[in-house]
Design a protein around this motif. Structure first.
Motif, mmCIF file in Angstrom:
data_model
loop_
_atom_site.group_PDB
_atom_site.id
_atom_site.type_symbol
_atom_site.label_atom_id
_atom_site.label_comp_id
_atom_site.label_asym_id
_atom_site.label_seq_id
_atom_site.Cartn_x
_atom_site.Cartn_y
_atom_site.Cartn_z
ATOM 1 N N SER A 116 0.835 -1.197 0.000
ATOM 2 C CA SER A 116 0.000 0.000 0.000
ATOM 3 C C SER A 116 0.872 1.250 0.000
ATOM 4 O O SER A 116 1.854 1.319 0.739
ATOM 5 C CB SER A 116 -0.894 0.010 1.238
ATOM 6 N N PRO A 117 0.514 2.278 -0.770
ATOM 7 C CA PRO A 117 1.307 3.511 -0.773
ATOM 8 C C PRO A 117 0.992 4.443 0.389
ATOM 9 O O PRO A 117 1.666 5.444 0.564
ATOM 10 C CB PRO A 117 0.919 4.161 -2.106
ATOM 11 N N VAL A 176 12.620 12.121 12.345
ATOM 12 C CA VAL A 176 11.386 11.377 12.594
ATOM 13 C C VAL A 176 10.326 11.888 11.628
ATOM 14 O O VAL A 176 9.980 13.068 11.641
ATOM 15 C CB VAL A 176 10.924 11.537 14.056
ATOM 16 N N LEU A 177 9.816 11.013 10.767
ATOM 17 C CA LEU A 177 8.807 11.387 9.782
ATOM 18 C C LEU A 177 7.403 11.301 10.351
ATOM 19 O O LEU A 177 6.536 12.075 9.985
ATOM 20 C CB LEU A 177 8.935 10.492 8.549
ATOM 21 N N SER A 178 7.158 10.351 11.237
ATOM 22 C CA SER A 178 5.875 10.224 11.917
ATOM 23 C C SER A 178 6.078 9.331 13.126
ATOM 24 O O SER A 178 7.037 8.574 13.202
ATOM 25 C CB SER A 178 4.802 9.639 10.987
ATOM 26 N N SER A 185 0.605 7.055 6.185
ATOM 27 C CA SER A 185 1.819 7.610 5.603
ATOM 28 C C SER A 185 1.644 7.783 4.111
ATOM 29 O O SER A 185 0.795 7.152 3.499
ATOM 30 C CB SER A 185 3.000 6.655 5.822
ATOM 31 N N VAL A 186 2.460 8.619 3.545
ATOM 32 C CA VAL A 186 2.584 8.698 2.099
ATOM 33 C C VAL A 186 3.979 8.186 1.788
ATOM 34 O O VAL A 186 4.974 8.786 2.163
ATOM 35 C CB VAL A 186 2.405 10.137 1.586
ATOM 36 N N LEU A 187 4.033 7.036 1.154
ATOM 37 C CA LEU A 187 5.313 6.386 0.891
ATOM 38 C C LEU A 187 5.761 6.668 -0.536
ATOM 39 O O LEU A 187 4.960 6.623 -1.464
ATOM 40 C CB LEU A 187 5.181 4.881 1.106
ATOM 41 N N ALA A 188 7.042 6.946 -0.688
ATOM 42 C CA ALA A 188 7.613 7.169 -2.010
ATOM 43 C C ALA A 188 8.087 5.837 -2.579
ATOM 44 O O ALA A 188 8.762 5.068 -1.891
ATOM 45 C CB ALA A 188 8.777 8.144 -1.920
ATOM 46 N N PRO A 246 13.416 3.639 0.812
ATOM 47 C CA PRO A 246 13.205 2.844 2.026
ATOM 48 C C PRO A 246 12.617 3.676 3.163
ATOM 49 O O PRO A 246 12.889 4.863 3.284
ATOM 50 C CB PRO A 246 14.604 2.343 2.384
ATOM 51 N N THR A 247 11.799 3.032 3.957
ATOM 52 C CA THR A 247 11.252 3.626 5.176
ATOM 53 C C THR A 247 11.630 2.704 6.320
ATOM 54 O O THR A 247 11.457 1.494 6.245
ATOM 55 C CB THR A 247 9.724 3.747 5.090
#
Length: 106
Positions: free
Chosen positions: A27-28, A63-65, A81-84, A88-89
């Protein structure tokens, strides 16, 4: 009794299924994570926080979230989240005990 040790760190996995770790998310806009075996035999775990960070390096990554957790239990966590694509996350779990000592696991 005096607690001079941080909590004992367990395992954090990137997947919806308990005990499973994957290298991608389908999921994005969400990240599924599960964790297990975090505990503190001396003073107990006071609080925990799941964080999404930009990288494992440097020691204090951006820290992104973050999401506070009521307890450290082997459950699935969904982080909006909004993933690119292709970036990597990293998920980290920080646990702090009643003696205010902590441990962080990526």
């Amino acid at each position: 009794m005096v607690d001079i040790n941080p909590p004992i760190a367990g395992c954090v996995c990137d997947a919806a299924d308990h005990g499973i770790d994957i290298d991608f998310q389908s999921s994005p806009n969400r990240i599924c994570a599960n964790w297990q075996d975090f505990y503190d035999p001396e003073s107990g775990i006071k609080w925990s926080m799941m964080r999404r960070v930009a990288s494992r390096i440097p020691v204090c990554p951006a820290v992104l979230s973050q999401v506070p957790l009521a307890s450290v239990t082997p459950l699935m966590l969904l982080i909006p989240s909004v993933l690119a694509n292709g970036k990597p996350t990293i998920l980290t779990l920080r646990s702090q005990n009643e003696a205010n000592l902590f441990d962080v696991v990526c």
